[in-house]
Write a protein that holds these residues in place. Sequence first.
Motif, PDB file in Angstrom:
ATOM      1  N   VAL A 187     -35.524  -0.134 -12.145  1.00  0.00           N
ATOM      2  CA  VAL A 187     -35.922  -0.152 -10.739  1.00  0.00           C
ATOM      3  C   VAL A 187     -35.335   1.059 -10.002  1.00  0.00           C
ATOM      4  CG1 VAL A 187     -35.584  -1.401  -8.555  1.00  0.00           C
ATOM      5  CG2 VAL A 187     -36.367  -2.629 -10.579  1.00  0.00           C
ATOM      6  N   LEU A 188     -34.123   1.491 -10.388  1.00  0.00           N
ATOM      7  CA  LEU A 188     -33.518   2.670  -9.755  1.00  0.00           C
ATOM      8  C   LEU A 188     -34.435   3.887  -9.861  1.00  0.00           C
ATOM      9  CD1 LEU A 188     -29.791   2.503 -10.957  1.00  0.00           C
ATOM     10  CD2 LEU A 188     -30.674   1.962  -8.685  1.00  0.00           C
ATOM     11  N   GLY A 189     -35.122   4.027 -10.982  1.00  0.00           N
ATOM     12  CA  GLY A 189     -36.017   5.155 -11.203  1.00  0.00           C
ATOM     13  C   GLY A 189     -37.460   4.882 -10.823  1.00  0.00           C
ATOM     14  N   GLY A 190     -37.734   3.706 -10.294  1.00  0.00           N
ATOM     15  CA  GLY A 190     -39.090   3.373  -9.876  1.00  0.00           C
ATOM     16  C   GLY A 190     -39.991   2.892 -11.008  1.00  0.00           C
ATOM     17  N   TYR A 191     -39.412   2.450 -12.110  1.00  0.00           N
ATOM     18  CA  TYR A 191     -40.195   1.986 -13.263  1.00  0.00           C
ATOM     19  C   TYR A 191     -40.413   0.482 -13.199  1.00  0.00           C
ATOM     20  CZ  TYR A 191     -39.069   6.537 -15.260  1.00  0.00           C
ATOM     21  OH  TYR A 191     -38.944   7.881 -15.473  1.00  0.00           O
ATOM     22  N   LYS A 192     -41.585   0.042 -13.655  1.00  0.00           N
ATOM     23  CA  LYS A 192     -41.909  -1.385 -13.721  1.00  0.00           C
ATOM     24  C   LYS A 192     -41.669  -1.878 -15.142  1.00  0.00           C
ATOM     25  CE  LYS A 192     -45.412  -1.156 -10.158  1.00  0.00           C
ATOM     26  NZ  LYS A 192     -46.809  -1.385  -9.809  1.00  0.00           N
ATOM     27  N   ASP A 193     -40.995  -3.031 -15.248  1.00  0.00           N
ATOM     28  CA  ASP A 193     -40.692  -3.558 -16.587  1.00  0.00           C
ATOM     29  C   ASP A 193     -41.940  -4.072 -17.301  1.00  0.00           C
ATOM     30  OD1 ASP A 193     -39.997  -6.960 -16.429  1.00  0.00           O
ATOM     31  OD2 ASP A 193     -40.496  -5.819 -14.653  1.00  0.00           O
ATOM     32  N   THR A 194     -43.053  -4.163 -16.622  1.00  0.00           N
ATOM     33  CA  THR A 194     -44.304  -4.544 -17.279  1.00  0.00           C
ATOM     34  C   THR A 194     -44.945  -3.337 -17.979  1.00  0.00           C
ATOM     35  OG1 THR A 194     -45.495  -4.192 -15.209  1.00  0.00           O
ATOM     36  CG2 THR A 194     -44.797  -6.456 -15.722  1.00  0.00           C
ATOM     37  N   GLU A 195     -44.498  -2.139 -17.622  1.00  0.00           N
ATOM     38  CA  GLU A 195     -45.054  -0.919 -18.200  1.00  0.00           C
ATOM     39  C   GLU A 195     -44.066  -0.139 -19.069  1.00  0.00           C
ATOM     40  OE1 GLU A 195     -46.656   1.431 -15.006  1.00  0.00           O
ATOM     41  OE2 GLU A 195     -47.665  -0.298 -14.116  1.00  0.00           O
ATOM     42  N   TYR A 196     -42.760  -0.378 -18.848  1.00  0.00           N
ATOM     43  CA  TYR A 196     -41.724   0.380 -19.546  1.00  0.00           C
ATOM     44  C   TYR A 196     -40.625  -0.543 -20.063  1.00  0.00           C
ATOM     45  CZ  TYR A 196     -43.771   4.490 -17.350  1.00  0.00           C
ATOM     46  OH  TYR A 196     -44.630   5.475 -16.959  1.00  0.00           O
ATOM     47  N   TYR A 197     -39.893  -0.062 -21.054  1.00  0.00           N
ATOM     48  CA  TYR A 197     -38.662  -0.720 -21.480  1.00  0.00           C
ATOM     49  C   TYR A 197     -37.573   0.332 -21.534  1.00  0.00           C
ATOM     50  CZ  TYR A 197     -39.650   0.892 -26.286  1.00  0.00           C
ATOM     51  OH  TYR A 197     -39.908   1.644 -27.396  1.00  0.00           O
ATOM     52  N   LEU A 198     -36.338  -0.105 -21.669  1.00  0.00           N
ATOM     53  CA  LEU A 198     -35.175   0.773 -21.559  1.00  0.00           C
ATOM     54  C   LEU A 198     -34.482   0.943 -22.892  1.00  0.00           C
ATOM     55  CD1 LEU A 198     -33.583   2.154 -19.161  1.00  0.00           C
ATOM     56  CD2 LEU A 198     -32.015   0.237 -19.351  1.00  0.00           C
ATOM     57  N   LYS A 199     -33.974   2.152 -23.122  1.00  0.00           N
ATOM     58  CA  LYS A 199     -33.092   2.429 -24.257  1.00  0.00           C
ATOM     59  C   LYS A 199     -31.835   3.089 -23.717  1.00  0.00           C
ATOM     60  CE  LYS A 199     -36.372   3.296 -28.009  1.00  0.00           C
ATOM     61  NZ  LYS A 199     -36.794   4.312 -29.003  1.00  0.00           N
ATOM     62  N   GLN A 200     -30.690   2.702 -24.276  1.00  0.00           N
ATOM     63  CA  GLN A 200     -29.427   3.350 -23.954  1.00  0.00           C
ATOM     64  C   GLN A 200     -29.155   4.387 -25.036  1.00  0.00           C
ATOM     65  OE1 GLN A 200     -26.109   0.674 -23.612  1.00  0.00           O
ATOM     66  NE2 GLN A 200     -24.636   2.331 -23.335  1.00  0.00           N
ATOM     67  N   ILE A 201     -28.668   5.548 -24.645  1.00  0.00           N
ATOM     68  CA  ILE A 201     -28.379   6.625 -25.579  1.00  0.00           C
ATOM     69  C   ILE A 201     -26.863   6.804 -25.668  1.00  0.00           C
ATOM     70  CG2 ILE A 201     -28.763   9.062 -26.131  1.00  0.00           C
ATOM     71  CD1 ILE A 201     -31.350   7.323 -26.001  1.00  0.00           C
ATOM     72  N   ILE A 202     -26.339   6.626 -26.879  1.00  0.00           N
ATOM     73  CA  ILE A 202     -24.913   6.848 -27.136  1.00  0.00           C
ATOM     74  C   ILE A 202     -24.829   7.862 -28.269  1.00  0.00           C
ATOM     75  CG2 ILE A 202     -22.712   5.825 -27.790  1.00  0.00           C
ATOM     76  CD1 ILE A 202     -23.837   3.125 -26.790  1.00  0.00           C
ATOM     77  N   GLY A 203     -24.576   9.121 -27.917  1.00  0.00           N
ATOM     78  CA  GLY A 203     -24.574  10.173 -28.935  1.00  0.00           C
ATOM     79  C   GLY A 203     -25.953  10.292 -29.546  1.00  0.00           C
ATOM     80  N   HIS A 204     -26.051  10.069 -30.864  1.00  0.00           N
ATOM     81  CA  HIS A 204     -27.341  10.120 -31.559  1.00  0.00           C
ATOM     82  C   HIS A 204     -27.920   8.723 -31.788  1.00  0.00           C
ATOM     83  CE1 HIS A 204     -27.035  14.386 -32.190  1.00  0.00           C
ATOM     84  NE2 HIS A 204     -25.802  14.234 -32.648  1.00  0.00           N
TER      85      HIS A 204
END
Length: 149
Positions: free
Chosen positions: A100-117
């Motif tokens: 939501v901070l970036g204006g993305y809808k969870d019905t259209e996008y999902y999230l990944k966390q990046i830790i190094g590689h």
Amino acid sequence: MTQQRYKINVNGRDFEHDEPNITGNELLKLIGLHHSLDYEILLAHDAKESEPVELTETVDLKLYPVATFTIKPYPEAVLELDDEEYPFAEVFMTPVEIMVLGGYKDTEYYLKQIIGHQEITYKNDKEHIIALHDKIKFVTCKIANTTVS
């Protein structure tokens, strides 16, 4: 004989600790925050009064039926989402709240966390509680359309 566990509440979430004392550093590690310089820790005495807890300061948990803490990132804390920085004021957020901070809808996008590689996907766990620290990195991924035959 079972060992006594001490109840701790941090920002409305319940935790338990095996020892009768806890330092600010130990509290942060207990809740999954390992970047200890990024946070202000406050111990509530009542609904109106709190006191700061230093990282090396010890809190005697025997004095509280439930030790209640508020932990806040310092004002300059930011998370990175798709190469953009967003300030945050919460210690815990879900993937949906982060998107939501970036204006993305969870019905259209999902999230990944990046830790190094390494990438941690929250595609199937949108309500997972993530402990945030300054400069934590995330990317969004478009949910592929599925066709029905």
